[in-house]
Design an enzyme around this catalytic site. Structure first.
Site, PDB file in Angstrom:
ATOM      1  N   ASP A  75       0.863  -1.183   0.000  1.00 20.54           N
ATOM      2  CA  ASP A  75       0.000   0.000   0.000  1.00 20.54           C
ATOM      3  C   ASP A  75       0.896   1.228   0.000  1.00 20.54           C
ATOM      4  O   ASP A  75       1.737   1.392   0.874  1.00 20.54           O
ATOM      5  CB  ASP A  75      -0.887  -0.004   1.247  1.00 20.54           C
ATOM      6  CG  ASP A  75      -1.748   1.243   1.317  1.00 20.54           C
ATOM      7  OD1 ASP A  75      -2.683   1.348   0.508  1.00 20.54           O
ATOM      8  OD2 ASP A  75      -1.472   2.112   2.160  1.00 20.54           O
ATOM      9  N   GLU A 129      -1.660  -1.086  -5.913  1.00 13.48           N
ATOM     10  CA  GLU A 129      -2.766  -0.346  -6.510  1.00 13.48           C
ATOM     11  C   GLU A 129      -2.294   0.453  -7.728  1.00 13.48           C
ATOM     12  O   GLU A 129      -1.200   0.981  -7.718  1.00 13.48           O
ATOM     13  CB  GLU A 129      -3.303   0.627  -5.466  1.00 13.48           C
ATOM     14  CG  GLU A 129      -4.778   0.869  -5.554  1.00 13.48           C
ATOM     15  CD  GLU A 129      -5.265   1.531  -4.268  1.00 13.48           C
ATOM     16  OE1 GLU A 129      -6.309   1.114  -3.761  1.00 13.48           O
ATOM     17  OE2 GLU A 129      -4.591   2.454  -3.780  1.00 13.48           O
ATOM     18  N   ASP A 186      -3.004   0.931   6.859  1.00 16.02           N
ATOM     19  CA  ASP A 186      -2.211   0.680   5.653  1.00 16.02           C
ATOM     20  C   ASP A 186      -1.908  -0.814   5.479  1.00 16.02           C
ATOM     21  O   ASP A 186      -1.901  -1.334   4.368  1.00 16.02           O
ATOM     22  CB  ASP A 186      -0.899   1.473   5.690  1.00 16.02           C
ATOM     23  CG  ASP A 186      -1.143   2.981   5.718  1.00 16.02           C
ATOM     24  OD1 ASP A 186      -2.213   3.410   5.240  1.00 16.02           O
ATOM     25  OD2 ASP A 186      -0.282   3.715   6.231  1.00 16.02           O
TER      26      ASP A 186
END
Ligand SMILES: [Zn+2]
Length: 264
Positions: free
Chosen positions: A80, A165, A247
């Protein structure tokens, strides 16, 4: 960083002695840090940025080639990339943003406000613009260095794939808020370095689209929260009562999705 002028020197032309380098016609120049790698120096490249600052990059042959590894059976890593910390792994390992970053970001905002109050295209406006550009450069350097260190460490871990991501490009262009723009450009820099290093080692990167709510989803039971404000540093699941670092929770979700991809 945009560069508009570069020079290359062969290794015969330069000498390096700890924190200084001798360049033809220029002589000894102080370096910001000592060379971090041992090996044969292949070449030295000097480049000038649009803001008239010079950078030197030294290519070193460390003798250890980037050979794709056999990664079968090794764990998948979820990452993340955040605003508060640089990156968090599913294991809970944090990579923090370098300390001076906050300081320069605040300074940037301050100097940009000053710029907006100067008379457009006046002498003072140009002077202030130069000041702002220098701080931009400084921030880019600090980030660049931190991204290099973190991404090198991550790809050197025993891992078979990396889940992360994707960058939402459309939003990035729309959003004019400084903090958001900075964090987006940071994510972009991190991603591109991670990708090129992972590719060299044969580690697949699985990019998870941002419509997947990696932050709002509980990594234990899959429950999805309606709201999760940025100030909530701990994810607390209303359904299964799990409490976990925000996170890390997102990183575990990204890992789980990546595992699904690699198994199918
Ligand atoms: Zn839950």
């Amino acid at each position: 960083m945009e560069t508009n002028l570069t020079f290359q020197y062969d290794r015969q032309a330069v000498r390096i002695d700890r924190k200084r380098i001798k360049l033809p016609k220029i002589g000894w120049v102080k370096m910001f840090q000592e060379l971090r790698f041992e090996g044969k120096i292949l070449r030295v490249t000097l480049s000038k940025t649009e803001t008239h600052r010079w950078f030197g990059s030294i290519t070193v042959d460390t003798g250890t080639p980037n050979v794709p590894r056999d990664t079968r059976g090794l764990p998948v890593v979820g990452i993340d990339v955040g605003i508060n910390s640089l990156a968090t792994l599913d294991t809970g390992k944090h990579y923090d943003n370098p300390r001076p970053l906050k300081h320069y970001e605040r300074k940037l905002a301050r100097e940009q406000r000053k710029l907006s109050r100067k008379k457009f295209l006046s002498n003072n406006w140009y002077k202030q613009k130069e000041k702002v550009a220098k701080i931009h450069d400084k921030i880019a350097c600090i980030r660049n260095d931190a991204h290099h260190q973190a991404t090198t460490e991550i790809v050197n871990m025993e891992t078979s794939a990396i889940g992360i991501e994707t960058l939402k490009v459309t939003n990035m262009l729309k959003n004019r808020k400084l903090a958001k723009a900075l964090s987006d450009s940071a994510l972009g820099g991190f991603l591109s370095k991670l990708k090129s290093k992972a590719e060299a080692l044969g580690i697949p990167i699985i990019e998870v689209p941002q419509f997947f709510a990696s932050s709002k989803t509980c990594s234990s039971c899959g429950y999805v929260k309606d709201e999760l404000s940025l100030s909530e540093r701990t994810y607390h699941c209303d359904w299964c009562d799990t409490k976990i670092d925000r996170d890390q929770n997102a990183a575990i979700n990204l890992k789980n999705l990546a595992v699904g991809y690699t198994e199918s």
